[in-house]
Design a protein around this motif. Structure first.
Motif, PDB file in Angstrom:
ATOM      1  N   VAL A 133       0.839  -1.202   0.000  1.00 35.05           N
ATOM      2  CA  VAL A 133       0.000   0.000   0.000  1.00 35.05           C
ATOM      3  C   VAL A 133       0.876   1.254   0.000  1.00 35.05           C
ATOM      4  O   VAL A 133       0.649   2.190  -0.764  1.00 35.05           O
ATOM      5  N   MET A 134       1.912   1.265   0.860  1.00 33.43           N
ATOM      6  CA  MET A 134       2.785   2.439   0.949  1.00 33.43           C
ATOM      7  C   MET A 134       3.565   2.649  -0.349  1.00 33.43           C
ATOM      8  O   MET A 134       3.649   3.771  -0.864  1.00 33.43           O
ATOM      9  N   ALA A 135       4.140   1.595  -0.887  1.00 27.76           N
ATOM     10  CA  ALA A 135       4.931   1.723  -2.111  1.00 27.76           C
ATOM     11  C   ALA A 135       4.061   2.162  -3.290  1.00 27.76           C
ATOM     12  O   ALA A 135       4.473   3.006  -4.095  1.00 27.76           O
ATOM     13  N   ASP A 136       2.866   1.613  -3.384  1.00 30.55           N
ATOM     14  CA  ASP A 136       1.971   1.985  -4.480  1.00 30.55           C
ATOM     15  C   ASP A 136       1.524   3.437  -4.344  1.00 30.55           C
ATOM     16  O   ASP A 136       1.482   4.173  -5.335  1.00 30.55           O
ATOM     17  N   HIS A 137       1.200   3.848  -3.135  1.00 29.24           N
ATOM     18  CA  HIS A 137       0.787   5.234  -2.921  1.00 29.24           C
ATOM     19  C   HIS A 137       1.932   6.189  -3.252  1.00 29.24           C
ATOM     20  O   HIS A 137       1.730   7.201  -3.919  1.00 29.24           O
ATOM     21  N   TYR A 138       3.119   5.854  -2.790  1.00 30.51           N
ATOM     22  CA  TYR A 138       4.264   6.722  -3.054  1.00 30.51           C
ATOM     23  C   TYR A 138       4.576   6.777  -4.555  1.00 30.51           C
ATOM     24  O   TYR A 138       4.957   7.825  -5.080  1.00 30.51           O
ATOM     25  N   ARG A 139       4.411   5.659  -5.227  1.00 33.40           N
ATOM     26  CA  ARG A 139       4.686   5.614  -6.667  1.00 33.40           C
ATOM     27  C   ARG A 139       3.726   6.512  -7.448  1.00 33.40           C
ATOM     28  O   ARG A 139       4.117   7.152  -8.420  1.00 33.40           O
ATOM     29  N   HIS A 140       2.465   6.587  -7.017  1.00 39.35           N
ATOM     30  CA  HIS A 140       1.480   7.370  -7.758  1.00 39.35           C
ATOM     31  C   HIS A 140       1.378   8.827  -7.292  1.00 39.35           C
ATOM     32  O   HIS A 140       1.103   9.714  -8.097  1.00 39.35           O
ATOM     33  N   HIS A 141       1.555   9.069  -5.978  1.00 41.83           N
ATOM     34  CA  HIS A 141       1.312  10.415  -5.448  1.00 41.83           C
ATOM     35  C   HIS A 141       2.574  11.137  -4.981  1.00 41.83           C
ATOM     36  O   HIS A 141       2.511  12.317  -4.668  1.00 41.83           O
ATOM     37  N   ARG A 142       3.679  10.424  -4.858  1.00 41.43           N
ATOM     38  CA  ARG A 142       4.962  10.996  -4.433  1.00 41.43           C
ATOM     39  C   ARG A 142       4.881  11.713  -3.086  1.00 41.43           C
ATOM     40  O   ARG A 142       5.545  12.708  -2.855  1.00 41.43           O
ATOM     41  N   ASP A 143       4.023  11.225  -2.189  1.00 45.92           N
ATOM     42  CA  ASP A 143       4.008  11.740  -0.818  1.00 45.92           C
ATOM     43  C   ASP A 143       3.786  10.575   0.144  1.00 45.92           C
ATOM     44  O   ASP A 143       3.597   9.439  -0.266  1.00 45.92           O
ATOM     45  N   ARG A 144       3.849  10.894   1.401  1.00 48.95           N
ATOM     46  CA  ARG A 144       3.727   9.836   2.411  1.00 48.95           C
ATOM     47  C   ARG A 144       2.438   9.973   3.217  1.00 48.95           C
ATOM     48  O   ARG A 144       2.355   9.480   4.331  1.00 48.95           O
ATOM     49  N   LYS A 145       1.444  10.604   2.664  1.00 50.65           N
ATOM     50  CA  LYS A 145       0.175  10.820   3.360  1.00 50.65           C
ATOM     51  C   LYS A 145      -0.757   9.640   3.129  1.00 50.65           C
ATOM     52  O   LYS A 145      -1.812   9.758   2.531  1.00 50.65           O
ATOM     53  N   VAL A 146      -0.360   8.497   3.631  1.00 46.95           N
ATOM     54  CA  VAL A 146      -1.104   7.271   3.379  1.00 46.95           C
ATOM     55  C   VAL A 146      -1.471   6.570   4.684  1.00 46.95           C
ATOM     56  O   VAL A 146      -1.914   5.440   4.681  1.00 46.95           O
ATOM     57  N   PHE A 147      -1.303   7.252   5.791  1.00 48.37           N
ATOM     58  CA  PHE A 147      -1.518   6.624   7.089  1.00 48.37           C
ATOM     59  C   PHE A 147      -2.908   6.009   7.204  1.00 48.37           C
ATOM     60  O   PHE A 147      -3.050   4.879   7.669  1.00 48.37           O
ATOM     61  N   MET A 148      -3.928   6.717   6.800  1.00 46.24           N
ATOM     62  CA  MET A 148      -5.300   6.213   6.946  1.00 46.24           C
ATOM     63  C   MET A 148      -5.523   4.960   6.097  1.00 46.24           C
ATOM     64  O   MET A 148      -6.217   4.038   6.525  1.00 46.24           O
ATOM     65  N   ALA A 149      -4.932   4.904   4.916  1.00 48.28           N
ATOM     66  CA  ALA A 149      -5.082   3.712   4.065  1.00 48.28           C
ATOM     67  C   ALA A 149      -4.391   2.509   4.693  1.00 48.28           C
ATOM     68  O   ALA A 149      -4.935   1.406   4.705  1.00 48.28           O
ATOM     69  N   ILE A 150      -3.199   2.733   5.235  1.00 50.50           N
ATOM     70  CA  ILE A 150      -2.484   1.622   5.885  1.00 50.50           C
ATOM     71  C   ILE A 150      -3.220   1.186   7.140  1.00 50.50           C
ATOM     72  O   ILE A 150      -3.354  -0.017   7.413  1.00 50.50           O
ATOM     73  N   LEU A 151      -3.725   2.144   7.909  1.00 48.76           N
ATOM     74  CA  LEU A 151      -4.497   1.810   9.107  1.00 48.76           C
ATOM     75  C   LEU A 151      -5.741   1.009   8.741  1.00 48.76           C
ATOM     76  O   LEU A 151      -6.060   0.002   9.381  1.00 48.76           O
ATOM     77  N   ALA A 152      -6.425   1.427   7.683  1.00 49.94           N
ATOM     78  CA  ALA A 152      -7.631   0.714   7.254  1.00 49.94           C
ATOM     79  C   ALA A 152      -7.297  -0.693   6.785  1.00 49.94           C
ATOM     80  O   ALA A 152      -8.014  -1.655   7.119  1.00 49.94           O
ATOM     81  N   ALA A 153      -6.207  -0.848   6.036  1.00 46.53           N
ATOM     82  CA  ALA A 153      -5.812  -2.184   5.572  1.00 46.53           C
ATOM     83  C   ALA A 153      -5.461  -3.089   6.750  1.00 46.53           C
ATOM     84  O   ALA A 153      -5.847  -4.261   6.792  1.00 46.53           O
ATOM     85  N   THR A 154      -4.737  -2.546   7.716  1.00 44.71           N
ATOM     86  CA  THR A 154      -4.352  -3.337   8.888  1.00 44.71           C
ATOM     87  C   THR A 154      -5.569  -3.712   9.713  1.00 44.71           C
ATOM     88  O   THR A 154      -5.709  -4.869  10.143  1.00 44.71           O
ATOM     89  N   LEU A 155      -6.461  -2.770   9.947  1.00 46.04           N
ATOM     90  CA  LEU A 155      -7.662  -3.064  10.736  1.00 46.04           C
ATOM     91  C   LEU A 155      -8.576  -4.056  10.030  1.00 46.04           C
ATOM     92  O   LEU A 155      -9.204  -4.898  10.672  1.00 46.04           O
ATOM     93  N   THR A 156      -8.648  -3.984   8.706  1.00 44.00           N
ATOM     94  CA  THR A 156      -9.442  -4.947   7.947  1.00 44.00           C
ATOM     95  C   THR A 156      -8.890  -6.360   8.113  1.00 44.00           C
ATOM     96  O   THR A 156      -9.632  -7.308   8.351  1.00 44.00           O
ATOM     97  N   THR A 157      -7.570  -6.479   8.002  1.00 41.64           N
ATOM     98  CA  THR A 157      -6.942  -7.789   8.178  1.00 41.64           C
ATOM     99  C   THR A 157      -7.135  -8.293   9.595  1.00 41.64           C
ATOM    100  O   THR A 157      -7.458  -9.465   9.810  1.00 41.64           O
ATOM    101  N   MET A 158      -6.951  -7.424  10.562  1.00 46.44           N
ATOM    102  CA  MET A 158      -7.140  -7.834  11.970  1.00 46.44           C
ATOM    103  C   MET A 158      -8.597  -8.212  12.232  1.00 46.44           C
ATOM    104  O   MET A 158      -8.864  -9.161  12.987  1.00 46.44           O
ATOM    105  N   GLY A 159      -9.539  -7.499  11.615  1.00 47.78           N
ATOM    106  CA  GLY A 159     -10.941  -7.841  11.768  1.00 47.78           C
ATOM    107  C   GLY A 159     -11.246  -9.230  11.219  1.00 47.78           C
ATOM    108  O   GLY A 159     -11.993 -10.002  11.820  1.00 47.78           O
TER     109      GLY A 159
END
Length: 167
Positions: A133-159
């Motif tokens: 998720v982080m590498a793909d976001h950085y590749r397309h947007h060139r920033d590191r503002k992906v915390f919510m997406a990573i949090l959502a992916a982690t919480l989905t997996t944990m759920g």
């Protein structure tokens, strides 16, 4: 002490201590049995009726095979989707960095059981998901503002894993 088919039989049960490595203990017992059988000179025989470490070794080998196969499929899938060797290299390096944890498990003498190994495999999946998720976001947007997406992916997996945990 038993008598079976007209022959004397002596059964000895060996149980591992709580903190013992069952696979190593089984190998030591087999080695000791081989030494004893040589000393008996054919007068007596030794047989191992049941070895719990065989099932454990088979399960560990199967888990290792599945983990390696999963990693291979993941890397192939990442390459097919991205068609970029540099992106694949980022994912592979992050995998290698996570393997360093096994070095710490060894030196810190952390006991690893079948369930621990399954947990490590699941955590590998979560970490790899976050890296992708982080590498793909950085590749397309060139920033590191992906915390919510990573949090959502982690919480989905944990759920999804809590359902398995509750089973």
């Amino acid at each position: 002490y038993y008598r079976i088919n007209g022959l004397n039989q002596l059964n000895i049960n060996i149980f591992a201590e709580k903190n013992a490595n069952v696979i190593d203990l089984s190998a030591k017992v087999r080695d000791k049995m081989d030494l004893l059988e040589k000393d008996f000179g054919g007068k007596y025989s030794l047989q191992m009726a049941y070895d719990a470490s065989k099932e454990l070794e088979d399960e560990l080998n199967q888990t290792l095979f599945r983990t390696l196969l999963t990693i291979l499929i993941l890397l192939i899938f990442v390459f097919l989707v991205s068609r970029d060797f540099r992106y694949l290299l980022i994912i592979a390096v992050s995998l290698a960095a996570n393997v360093i944890a096994f070095v710490f498990y060894y030196f810190l003498k952390v006991e690893i059981h079948i369930y621990t190994l399954a947990g490590i495999t699941v955590s590998f999946g979560i970490i790899i998901d976050n890296v992708i998720v982080m590498a793909d976001h950085y590749r397309h947007h060139r920033d590191r503002k992906v915390f919510m997406a990573i949090l959502a992916a982690t919480l989905t997996t944990m759920g999804a894993l809590t359902v398995i945990f509750n089973m």
